[in-house]
Write a protein that holds these residues in place. Structure first.
Motif, PDB file in Angstrom:
ATOM      1  N   VAL A   1     -95.693  29.630 -33.353  1.00  0.00           N
ATOM      2  CA  VAL A   1     -97.020  30.274 -33.368  1.00  0.00           C
ATOM      3  C   VAL A   1     -97.842  29.883 -34.592  1.00  0.00           C
ATOM      4  N   ASN A   2     -97.400  28.820 -35.312  1.00  0.00           N
ATOM      5  CA  ASN A   2     -98.111  28.303 -36.481  1.00  0.00           C
ATOM      6  C   ASN A   2     -98.352  29.367 -37.561  1.00  0.00           C
ATOM      7  N   LEU A   3     -97.294  30.104 -37.881  1.00  0.00           N
ATOM      8  CA  LEU A   3     -97.374  31.088 -38.969  1.00  0.00           C
ATOM      9  C   LEU A   3     -96.508  30.708 -40.167  1.00  0.00           C
ATOM     10  N   THR A   4     -95.929  29.526 -40.151  1.00  0.00           N
ATOM     11  CA  THR A   4     -94.981  29.141 -41.197  1.00  0.00           C
ATOM     12  C   THR A   4     -95.589  29.254 -42.592  1.00  0.00           C
ATOM     13  N   GLU A   5     -96.815  28.773 -42.770  1.00  0.00           N
ATOM     14  CA  GLU A   5     -97.414  28.776 -44.115  1.00  0.00           C
ATOM     15  C   GLU A   5     -97.768  30.184 -44.589  1.00  0.00           C
ATOM     16  N   PHE A   6     -97.803  31.151 -43.666  1.00  0.00           N
ATOM     17  CA  PHE A   6     -98.121  32.534 -44.040  1.00  0.00           C
ATOM     18  C   PHE A   6     -96.897  33.447 -43.938  1.00  0.00           C
ATOM     19  N   SER A   7     -95.727  32.843 -43.815  1.00  0.00           N
ATOM     20  CA  SER A   7     -94.527  33.628 -43.520  1.00  0.00           C
ATOM     21  C   SER A   7     -94.138  34.575 -44.650  1.00  0.00           C
ATOM     22  N   ASP A   8     -94.502  34.254 -45.896  1.00  0.00           N
ATOM     23  CA  ASP A   8     -94.117  35.098 -47.027  1.00  0.00           C
ATOM     24  C   ASP A   8     -95.246  36.016 -47.488  1.00  0.00           C
ATOM     25  N   ARG A   9     -96.292  36.131 -46.687  1.00  0.00           N
ATOM     26  CA  ARG A   9     -97.382  37.062 -46.966  1.00  0.00           C
ATOM     27  C   ARG A   9     -97.043  38.410 -46.330  1.00  0.00           C
ATOM     28  N   LEU A  10     -97.411  39.505 -47.010  1.00  0.00           N
ATOM     29  CA  LEU A  10     -97.173  40.828 -46.446  1.00  0.00           C
ATOM     30  C   LEU A  10     -97.939  40.986 -45.137  1.00  0.00           C
ATOM     31  N   ALA A  11     -97.316  41.607 -44.147  1.00  0.00           N
ATOM     32  CA  ALA A  11     -97.944  41.766 -42.838  1.00  0.00           C
ATOM     33  C   ALA A  11     -99.242  42.563 -42.925  1.00  0.00           C
ATOM     34  N   LYS A  12     -99.327  43.504 -43.868  1.00  0.00           N
ATOM     35  CA  LYS A  12    -100.545  44.306 -43.985  1.00  0.00           C
ATOM     36  C   LYS A  12    -101.737  43.475 -44.439  1.00  0.00           C
ATOM     37  N   LYS A  13    -101.473  42.289 -44.960  1.00  0.00           N
ATOM     38  CA  LYS A  13    -102.549  41.392 -45.400  1.00  0.00           C
ATOM     39  C   LYS A  13    -102.879  40.337 -44.350  1.00  0.00           C
ATOM     40  N   TYR A  14    -102.221  40.413 -43.212  1.00  0.00           N
ATOM     41  CA  TYR A  14    -102.529  39.510 -42.111  1.00  0.00           C
ATOM     42  C   TYR A  14    -103.845  39.935 -41.458  1.00  0.00           C
ATOM     43  N   SER A  15    -104.590  38.957 -40.969  1.00  0.00           N
ATOM     44  CA  SER A  15    -105.746  39.258 -40.133  1.00  0.00           C
ATOM     45  C   SER A  15    -105.252  39.802 -38.798  1.00  0.00           C
ATOM     46  N   PHE A  16    -106.173  40.351 -37.992  1.00  0.00           N
ATOM     47  CA  PHE A  16    -105.776  40.889 -36.684  1.00  0.00           C
ATOM     48  C   PHE A  16    -105.143  39.798 -35.832  1.00  0.00           C
ATOM     49  N   GLY A  17    -105.742  38.620 -35.860  1.00  0.00           N
ATOM     50  CA  GLY A  17    -105.207  37.513 -35.072  1.00  0.00           C
ATOM     51  C   GLY A  17    -103.821  37.086 -35.531  1.00  0.00           C
ATOM     52  N   MET A  18    -103.596  37.113 -36.838  1.00  0.00           N
ATOM     53  CA  MET A  18    -102.285  36.749 -37.376  1.00  0.00           C
ATOM     54  C   MET A  18    -101.230  37.784 -36.995  1.00  0.00           C
ATOM     55  N   LYS A  19    -101.642  39.053 -36.957  1.00  0.00           N
ATOM     56  CA  LYS A  19    -100.710  40.106 -36.512  1.00  0.00           C
ATOM     57  C   LYS A  19    -100.326  39.893 -35.048  1.00  0.00           C
ATOM     58  N   GLN A  20    -101.316  39.455 -34.256  1.00  0.00           N
ATOM     59  CA  GLN A  20    -101.031  39.170 -32.850  1.00  0.00           C
ATOM     60  C   GLN A  20    -100.042  38.017 -32.733  1.00  0.00           C
ATOM     61  N   ARG A  21    -100.220  36.997 -33.565  1.00  0.00           N
ATOM     62  CA  ARG A  21     -99.294  35.862 -33.574  1.00  0.00           C
ATOM     63  C   ARG A  21     -97.887  36.305 -33.965  1.00  0.00           C
ATOM     64  N   LEU A  22     -97.830  37.219 -34.942  1.00  0.00           N
ATOM     65  CA  LEU A  22     -96.534  37.734 -35.377  1.00  0.00           C
ATOM     66  C   LEU A  22     -95.841  38.458 -34.227  1.00  0.00           C
ATOM     67  N   GLY A  23     -96.622  39.215 -33.450  1.00  0.00           N
ATOM     68  CA  GLY A  23     -96.062  39.884 -32.279  1.00  0.00           C
ATOM     69  C   GLY A  23     -95.543  38.898 -31.251  1.00  0.00           C
ATOM     70  N   ILE A  24     -96.281  37.813 -31.046  1.00  0.00           N
ATOM     71  CA  ILE A  24     -95.841  36.779 -30.099  1.00  0.00           C
ATOM     72  C   ILE A  24     -94.581  36.096 -30.615  1.00  0.00           C
ATOM     73  N   ALA A  25     -94.533  35.855 -31.938  1.00  0.00           N
ATOM     74  CA  ALA A  25     -93.335  35.254 -32.536  1.00  0.00           C
ATOM     75  C   ALA A  25     -92.122  36.155 -32.317  1.00  0.00           C
ATOM     76  N   GLY A  26     -92.324  37.475 -32.428  1.00  0.00           N
ATOM     77  CA  GLY A  26     -91.238  38.415 -32.181  1.00  0.00           C
ATOM     78  C   GLY A  26     -90.746  38.354 -30.751  1.00  0.00           C
ATOM     79  N   ALA A  27     -91.672  38.107 -29.819  1.00  0.00           N
ATOM     80  CA  ALA A  27     -91.285  37.973 -28.405  1.00  0.00           C
ATOM     81  C   ALA A  27     -90.535  36.669 -28.158  1.00  0.00           C
ATOM     82  N   LEU A  28     -90.907  35.623 -28.903  1.00  0.00           N
ATOM     83  CA  LEU A  28     -90.331  34.304 -28.676  1.00  0.00           C
ATOM     84  C   LEU A  28     -89.026  34.061 -29.417  1.00  0.00           C
ATOM     85  N   ILE A  29     -88.707  34.915 -30.399  1.00  0.00           N
ATOM     86  CA  ILE A  29     -87.537  34.639 -31.235  1.00  0.00           C
ATOM     87  C   ILE A  29     -86.269  34.568 -30.390  1.00  0.00           C
ATOM     88  N   GLY A  30     -85.511  33.537 -30.632  1.00  0.00           N
ATOM     89  CA  GLY A  30     -84.301  33.307 -29.845  1.00  0.00           C
ATOM     90  C   GLY A  30     -84.563  32.631 -28.521  1.00  0.00           C
TER      91      GLY A  30
END
Length: 254
Positions: free
Chosen positions: A119-148
């Motif tokens: 989901v192209n979040l590698t460069e932001f992986s060590d940023r706190l989730a509360k500092k993510y934009s809304f779109g980045m939070k959505q990507r994080l949710g998709i990454a959680g669905a895709l893990i494994g």
């Protein structure tokens, strides 16, 4: 036909309100199934039933030849999901949020990097989730669905809040998933122009009832025979829903 998800007369009632009304859907293995309907049509409720988050009032369903509720735990092990707004721990990084999921699922550490990369979040992986934009939070949710890389994905409005570039990127990712690692995708979205570009089959819900199930070509044939516009999926969808609403209104006036 090799169906990986089937429901039979699946119904969910809340007191006198029928959220999902006797629907029988058939999702082919390795396909992308677009689940469409207006707000309140019953899409999210159906998805929650498939995930065991909501128990059906009646009816049944099977997922990969496993029967609910007897095989509920085994079913969940095969599904990655994003339902409504993604949940996350605000004071943890994106990587740490995904690592929690990884440990619950007993996956190798490499699964986190794999999901971030998808989901192209590698460069932001060590940023706190509360500092993510809304779109980045959505990507994080998709990454959680895709893990494994689960064999089945259930995605409810996965491009919600993304900018046009992000929508394009996630659409291409979802479109590639069945071939990329042999998975099946059930996706709901109000962005019908995007759904039209990626789905193999369509299911249209209105007031909890399944109005149509089949391929885009079959939907086009049905709308032509009914004398509706067939320029694109949105026109066909609106024509079918409007006709159903009119029929319901006329029936209630009797």
């Amino acid at each position: 036909m090799d169906y990986i998800i089937t429901t039979k007369m699946l119904t969910k009632k809340y007191k006198s309100f029928v959220a999902v009304d006797d629907i029988s859907i058939h999702i082919r293995k390795g396909s992308i199934y677009g689940f469409l309907g207006p707000n309140g049509a019953g899409k999210s409720t159906t998805m929650k039933m498939l995930l065991g988050l909501v128990f059906p009032t009646k009816g049944s369903f099977t997922i990969d030849k496993k029967h609910f509720p007897k095989d509920r735990v085994a079913i969940l092990k095969e599904i990655g999901s994003l339902i409504e707004s993604p949940s996350y721990y605000a004071n943890l990084t994106g990587r740490e949020n995904l690592d929690i999921i990884r440990r619950i699922l007993d996956l190798p550490k490499s699964a986190v990097d794999d999901a971030l990369d998808l989901v192209n979040l590698t460069e932001f992986s060590d940023r706190l989730a509360k500092k993510y934009s809304f779109g980045m939070k959505q990507r994080l949710g998709i990454a959680g669905a895709l893990i494994g890389r689960p064999p089945i994905l259930i995605l409810d409005e996965p491009t919600n809040g993304l900018d046009p570039a992000g929508i394009h990127e996630i659409r291409n990712l979802i479109k590639s998933l069945p071939k990329l690692y042999d998975c099946t995708v059930l996706i709901s979205s109000h962005m019908l122009s995007e759904i039209e570009l990626i789905t193999d089959d369509i299911g249209i819900l209105n007031h909890g009832r399944l109005l149509f199930e089949g391929s885009l070509d079959e939907l086009r044939k049905k709308t032509i025979s009914s004398g509706f516009k067939t320029g694109n999926l949105e026109e066909m969808f609106l024509s079918m829903v409007d006709e159903d609403n009119l029929t319901r209104k006329q029936r209630n006036m009797l």
